[in-house]
Design a protein around this motif. Sequence first.
Motif, PDB file in Angstrom:
ATOM      1  N   LEU A 273      48.442  52.664  50.503  1.00 15.10           N
ATOM      2  CA  LEU A 273      48.507  52.118  49.148  1.00 15.10           C
ATOM      3  C   LEU A 273      49.360  53.012  48.255  1.00 15.10           C
ATOM      4  N   PRO A 274      49.942  52.448  47.205  1.00 14.37           N
ATOM      5  CA  PRO A 274      50.638  53.291  46.219  1.00 14.37           C
ATOM      6  C   PRO A 274      49.667  54.319  45.644  1.00 14.37           C
ATOM      7  N   PRO A 275      50.145  55.535  45.333  1.00  9.76           N
ATOM      8  CA  PRO A 275      49.242  56.588  44.842  1.00  9.76           C
ATOM      9  C   PRO A 275      48.395  56.161  43.646  1.00  9.76           C
ATOM     10  N   GLY A 276      49.000  55.417  42.698  1.00  5.96           N
ATOM     11  CA  GLY A 276      48.237  54.998  41.520  1.00  5.96           C
ATOM     12  C   GLY A 276      47.098  54.065  41.869  1.00  5.96           C
ATOM     13  N   VAL A 277      47.338  53.115  42.776  1.00 11.01           N
ATOM     14  CA  VAL A 277      46.294  52.176  43.196  1.00 11.01           C
ATOM     15  C   VAL A 277      45.228  52.912  43.996  1.00 11.01           C
ATOM     16  N   ASP A 278      45.666  53.816  44.867  1.00 14.43           N
ATOM     17  CA  ASP A 278      44.719  54.566  45.699  1.00 14.43           C
ATOM     18  C   ASP A 278      43.775  55.389  44.827  1.00 14.43           C
ATOM     19  N   ARG A 279      44.346  56.076  43.857  1.00 11.77           N
ATOM     20  CA  ARG A 279      43.525  56.915  42.982  1.00 11.77           C
ATOM     21  C   ARG A 279      42.623  56.060  42.093  1.00 11.77           C
ATOM     22  N   ALA A 280      43.183  54.965  41.532  1.00 13.28           N
ATOM     23  CA  ALA A 280      42.382  54.098  40.661  1.00 13.28           C
ATOM     24  C   ALA A 280      41.227  53.466  41.433  1.00 13.28           C
ATOM     25  N   GLY A 281      41.492  53.029  42.682  1.00 14.56           N
ATOM     26  CA  GLY A 281      40.424  52.446  43.495  1.00 14.56           C
ATOM     27  C   GLY A 281      39.288  53.424  43.725  1.00 14.56           C
ATOM     28  N   TYR A 282      39.660  54.670  44.027  1.00 13.81           N
ATOM     29  CA  TYR A 282      38.636  55.704  44.243  1.00 13.81           C
ATOM     30  C   TYR A 282      37.807  55.905  42.975  1.00 13.81           C
ATOM     31  N   ARG A 283      38.487  55.998  41.818  1.00 13.96           N
ATOM     32  CA  ARG A 283      37.763  56.264  40.575  1.00 13.96           C
ATOM     33  C   ARG A 283      36.865  55.090  40.185  1.00 13.96           C
ATOM     34  N   ILE A 284      37.311  53.883  40.457  1.00 18.29           N
ATOM     35  CA  ILE A 284      36.477  52.724  40.136  1.00 18.29           C
ATOM     36  C   ILE A 284      35.209  52.734  40.985  1.00 18.29           C
ATOM     37  N   VAL A 285      35.347  52.996  42.273  1.00 16.35           N
ATOM     38  CA  VAL A 285      34.163  53.090  43.135  1.00 16.35           C
ATOM     39  C   VAL A 285      33.272  54.234  42.672  1.00 16.35           C
ATOM     40  N   GLN A 286      33.890  55.353  42.326  1.00 19.10           N
ATOM     41  CA  GLN A 286      33.129  56.517  41.875  1.00 19.10           C
ATOM     42  C   GLN A 286      32.316  56.188  40.624  1.00 19.10           C
ATOM     43  N   GLU A 287      32.945  55.545  39.659  1.00 23.73           N
ATOM     44  CA  GLU A 287      32.250  55.216  38.416  1.00 23.73           C
ATOM     45  C   GLU A 287      31.147  54.190  38.655  1.00 23.73           C
ATOM     46  N   ALA A 288      31.418  53.217  39.540  1.00 17.35           N
ATOM     47  CA  ALA A 288      30.393  52.210  39.834  1.00 17.35           C
ATOM     48  C   ALA A 288      29.179  52.855  40.503  1.00 17.35           C
ATOM     49  N   LEU A 289      29.404  53.783  41.424  1.00 21.92           N
ATOM     50  CA  LEU A 289      28.287  54.484  42.068  1.00 21.92           C
ATOM     51  C   LEU A 289      27.555  55.366  41.065  1.00 21.92           C
ATOM     52  N   THR A 290      28.315  55.954  40.141  1.00 20.56           N
ATOM     53  CA  THR A 290      27.671  56.772  39.104  1.00 20.56           C
ATOM     54  C   THR A 290      26.746  55.920  38.248  1.00 20.56           C
ATOM     55  N   ALA A 292      25.307  53.147  39.125  1.00 19.94           N
ATOM     56  CA  ALA A 292      24.139  52.772  39.940  1.00 19.94           C
ATOM     57  C   ALA A 292      23.162  53.929  40.040  1.00 19.94           C
ATOM     58  N   THR A 293      23.675  55.146  40.199  1.00 20.70           N
ATOM     59  CA  THR A 293      22.801  56.321  40.289  1.00 20.70           C
ATOM     60  C   THR A 293      22.052  56.541  38.980  1.00 20.70           C
ATOM     61  N   ARG A 294      22.740  56.315  37.876  1.00 19.82           N
ATOM     62  CA  ARG A 294      22.110  56.522  36.570  1.00 19.82           C
ATOM     63  C   ARG A 294      21.051  55.470  36.271  1.00 19.82           C
ATOM     64  N   HIS A 295      21.461  54.223  36.397  1.00 27.39           N
ATOM     65  CA  HIS A 295      20.673  53.138  35.832  1.00 27.39           C
ATOM     66  C   HIS A 295      19.817  52.389  36.854  1.00 27.39           C
ATOM     67  N   ALA A 296      20.100  52.585  38.142  1.00 29.81           N
ATOM     68  CA  ALA A 296      19.285  51.903  39.154  1.00 29.81           C
ATOM     69  C   ALA A 296      19.033  52.821  40.338  1.00 29.81           C
ATOM     70  N   GLY A 356      20.631  42.763  40.129  1.00 23.52           N
ATOM     71  CA  GLY A 356      21.404  44.003  40.089  1.00 23.52           C
ATOM     72  C   GLY A 356      22.633  43.896  39.205  1.00 23.52           C
ATOM     73  N   PHE A 357      23.656  44.642  39.593  1.00 25.06           N
ATOM     74  CA  PHE A 357      24.866  44.749  38.777  1.00 25.06           C
ATOM     75  C   PHE A 357      26.069  44.808  39.715  1.00 25.06           C
ATOM     76  N   ARG A 358      27.164  44.148  39.316  1.00 30.27           N
ATOM     77  CA  ARG A 358      28.353  44.139  40.171  1.00 30.27           C
ATOM     78  C   ARG A 358      29.589  44.531  39.354  1.00 30.27           C
ATOM     79  N   VAL A 359      30.387  45.396  39.970  1.00 33.04           N
ATOM     80  CA  VAL A 359      31.709  45.744  39.443  1.00 33.04           C
ATOM     81  C   VAL A 359      32.727  45.185  40.419  1.00 33.04           C
ATOM     82  N   GLU A 360      33.674  44.402  39.924  1.00 35.75           N
ATOM     83  CA  GLU A 360      34.687  43.794  40.787  1.00 35.75           C
ATOM     84  C   GLU A 360      36.069  44.056  40.191  1.00 35.75           C
ATOM     85  N   ALA A 361      36.929  44.669  41.000  1.00 30.58           N
ATOM     86  CA  ALA A 361      38.290  44.979  40.554  1.00 30.58           C
ATOM     87  C   ALA A 361      39.290  44.343  41.510  1.00 30.58           C
TER      88      ALA A 361
END
Length: 370
Positions: A273-290, A292-296, A356-361
């Motif tokens: 993947l392009p570096p920007g997409v690769d990094r953004a994908g990682y951060r989106i998953v990271q924030e979604a897991l965060t 979930a960890t906080r609120h559920a 639950g809750f869903r994040v979709e990008a």
Amino acid sequence: MRAKPRWIDPLLPLFLAVLQVMATMGAQWNQPDRVPVDLLGNALLVAGPLALTVRRRHPALTLAVTLLTTAAFIGRGHAYGPIFFSPIIALYSAVVLGHRRAAWVASAMAYVFFLVYTTWLAPVPSPGLWHTVAIAAVMGVVLASGEFVRARRDRLAEHERVEQEEARRQASEERLTMAQELHDVLAHNISLIHVQASTALHLIDDHPEQARTALTTIKHASKDVLTEMRSVLNVLRNGAPRSPTAGLGRLDELVERSGLPVTRRITGRIRALPPGVDRAGYRIVQEALTNATRHAPGSTVTLLLEYGPRELLIQVTDSGGGPPGESLGGGNGIPGMRERATALGGALTAGHHGQGFRVEARLPIPEETE
């Protein structure tokens, strides 16, 4: 645009003074009807070039002095020719250095003087129309040359200014990107540390082994956050190049550190993947897991990565099965994720999904090739 001094500047007046004095002697031989040059005439021949020494600091004053000395020299009846070198250079310099109005007004006044002198005041008959046209043509060429050079310098200065503005804008955007990276790193790891510390305190007496696992997670999370903070701060301090510290290739350790039961599913043909997409994908998953960890806490999470022909789909869905976790503040998690997706030309939605809750990008990626 301020002109820089050149080595020729102090030598040009000296050279021009010698040239005008010596060349005027030769011109006198070809114009026997003109008045021979005397001491005052030689002084006028030298005064014009001397005025050129300040032409960069006072171009309008230099132009006035050279034209007056030239008019006085011609008015006394001396030979035509070399005396015109000084006002030509002064006129050109005035236009190039931005004194356009003074140059054009002085040119008009000088032209009127020569027209009046050659028509009514000269001791010999007027050379005719061609001489009048020739004077206007020479002045026009000098003015046009100066305008061309000045316009070119202005374009170069504007181009340089635009480049500097663009460099500052890009630097500002890069700093904002790094600030967002730092926010994501801190938010995820500190949330994880907070949750795992609470778990360790709760289990340390009755289930010490589980508490040990939580403390180990805290150790790794704190190490990761320190490493990424050093990476970002080194860039801010040194401007050093930085390889991406986050990408979808690191999802395994991200999921492991989250402390949540995560079911992963990857479909489509996995590709670079392009570096920007690769990094953004990682951060989106990271924030979604965060989130979930906080609120559920205690919920199960389903992570889907779908590599389409032109689009990467990321879905992070939690079951919401546990009691609400402790909030660490309002935060900018979802707006930040949405900004990342939008900046790449994609889109992100987030909202309740069942209990639950869903994040979709959806992030655009290069078209799949064979």
